[in-house]
Write a protein that holds these residues in place. Structure first.
Motif, PDB file in Angstrom:
ATOM      1  N   THR A  97       0.861  -1.178   0.000  1.00 41.54           N
ATOM      2  CA  THR A  97       0.000   0.000   0.000  1.00 41.54           C
ATOM      3  C   THR A  97       0.897   1.227   0.000  1.00 41.54           C
ATOM      4  N   TYR A  98       0.693   2.106  -0.958  1.00 40.73           N
ATOM      5  CA  TYR A  98       1.464   3.332  -1.079  1.00 40.73           C
ATOM      6  C   TYR A  98       0.612   4.505  -0.606  1.00 40.73           C
ATOM      7  N   THR A  99       1.245   5.454   0.074  1.00 43.61           N
ATOM      8  CA  THR A  99       0.564   6.644   0.589  1.00 43.61           C
ATOM      9  C   THR A  99       1.210   7.884  -0.002  1.00 43.61           C
ATOM     10  N   VAL A 100       0.377   8.841  -0.387  1.00 43.24           N
ATOM     11  CA  VAL A 100       0.874  10.138  -0.846  1.00 43.24           C
ATOM     12  C   VAL A 100       0.275  11.201   0.066  1.00 43.24           C
ATOM     13  N   ARG A 101       1.120  12.123   0.498  1.00 39.07           N
ATOM     14  CA  ARG A 101       0.684  13.276   1.294  1.00 39.07           C
ATOM     15  C   ARG A 101       0.667  14.465   0.347  1.00 39.07           C
ATOM     16  N   ALA A 102      -0.493  15.108   0.228  1.00 40.37           N
ATOM     17  CA  ALA A 102      -0.654  16.213  -0.722  1.00 40.37           C
ATOM     18  C   ALA A 102      -1.092  17.470   0.013  1.00 40.37           C
ATOM     19  N   ALA A 103      -0.660  18.622  -0.500  1.00 36.21           N
ATOM     20  CA  ALA A 103      -0.988  19.888   0.167  1.00 36.21           C
ATOM     21  C   ALA A 103      -1.161  21.005  -0.854  1.00 36.21           C
ATOM     22  N   ASN A 104      -1.933  21.988  -0.442  1.00 39.60           N
ATOM     23  CA  ASN A 104      -2.043  23.266  -1.139  1.00 39.60           C
ATOM     24  C   ASN A 104      -1.479  24.310  -0.189  1.00 39.60           C
ATOM     25  N   PRO A 105      -0.894  25.393  -0.692  1.00 40.02           N
ATOM     26  CA  PRO A 105      -0.268  26.402   0.179  1.00 40.02           C
ATOM     27  C   PRO A 105      -1.224  26.898   1.267  1.00 40.02           C
ATOM     28  N   GLY A 106      -0.734  26.897   2.508  1.00 34.14           N
ATOM     29  CA  GLY A 106      -1.492  27.421   3.627  1.00 34.14           C
ATOM     30  C   GLY A 106      -2.536  26.486   4.197  1.00 34.14           C
ATOM     31  N   CYS A 107      -2.710  25.326   3.617  1.00 31.08           N
ATOM     32  CA  CYS A 107      -3.739  24.385   4.083  1.00 31.08           C
ATOM     33  C   CYS A 107      -3.079  23.128   4.643  1.00 31.08           C
ATOM     34  N   PRO A 108      -3.770  22.448   5.555  1.00 25.44           N
ATOM     35  CA  PRO A 108      -3.238  21.185   6.063  1.00 25.44           C
ATOM     36  C   PRO A 108      -3.164  20.145   4.933  1.00 25.44           C
ATOM     37  N   SER A 109      -2.214  19.244   5.036  1.00 24.67           N
ATOM     38  CA  SER A 109      -2.070  18.212   4.010  1.00 24.67           C
ATOM     39  C   SER A 109      -3.121  17.129   4.201  1.00 24.67           C
ATOM     40  N   ARG A 110      -3.366  16.403   3.143  1.00 22.69           N
ATOM     41  CA  ARG A 110      -4.293  15.275   3.141  1.00 22.69           C
ATOM     42  C   ARG A 110      -3.559  14.078   2.563  1.00 22.69           C
ATOM     43  N   ASN A 111      -3.922  12.874   3.021  1.00 21.68           N
ATOM     44  CA  ASN A 111      -3.299  11.644   2.536  1.00 21.68           C
ATOM     45  C   ASN A 111      -4.274  10.862   1.672  1.00 21.68           C
ATOM     46  N   ALA A 112      -3.725  10.117   0.726  1.00 17.48           N
ATOM     47  CA  ALA A 112      -4.480   9.164  -0.074  1.00 17.48           C
ATOM     48  C   ALA A 112      -3.610   7.922  -0.227  1.00 17.48           C
TER      49      ALA A 112
END
Length: 170
Positions: A97-112
């Motif tokens: 299972t692979y996880t990616v942590r993604a973010a937009n500037p100024g916002c908390p990151s989200r994982n998928a």
């Protein structure tokens, strides 16, 4: 720096609290006696990322490469490798299972996450009804260890009958 203030949203305090839903510029006019000055500030609003992960396939043979890609954000970090890219190539040797942590500037990151099923490579065994034959004599070759077979003769069954006229490899 002034004694009274008037903000573009109508508020009159020196400090105001705002909750913009999109990028907004706020202006303020300050007064000291009959003198005025003004300035503005732009607040850039980012959205929480909605991250999706895709792969070129949901399964792969052990040791073969597969592409994983993420979308829905500005920056991406794959875990545990810490690779920072929207697309990576991986070669799993077992179910992973692979996880990616993604973010937009100024916002908390989200994982998928995405799970990749890994199939073991087959261990093939080939046997022959005879290892030495006369030219043109029929010989049966049998393969085992896989679900399907393709011989260099073009046959695609587990057992083939050949009639070699010279020493040959199959």
């Amino acid at each position: 720096g002034a004694t009274s203030y008037t903000w573009s949203n109508g508020q009159t305090n020196s400090s105001i609290i705002v909750s913009p839903t999109l990028t907004t510029t706020y202006s303020v006019v300050g007064e000291v006696g009959t003198c005025t000055g003004s300035t503005s500030i732009q607040l850039t609003v980012s959205q929480l990322p909605t991250v999706t992960v895709n792969s070129s396939s949901s399964s792969v043979c052990a040791g073969y490469a597969i592409q994983l890609s993420a979308s829905g954000a500005t920056t991406y970090t794959w875990l545990p490798s810490q690779t920072q890219s929207s697309t990576i190539s991986v070669m799993p040797t077992n179910n992973t299972t692979y996880t990616v942590r993604a973010a937009n500037p100024g916002c908390p990151s989200r994982n998928a996450t995405i799970s990749i099923n890994v199939f073991p490579l087959p261990t093939l065994v080939v046997s022959s009804s005879s290892s030495i034959v006369c030219a043109g004599e029929a010989v049966a070759l049998a393969a085992s260890g896989a679900n399907s077979y393709v011989w260099n003769t073009g046959a695609n069954s587990g057992v083939v009958i050949i009639n070699p006229t010279s020493t040959s490899a199959y």
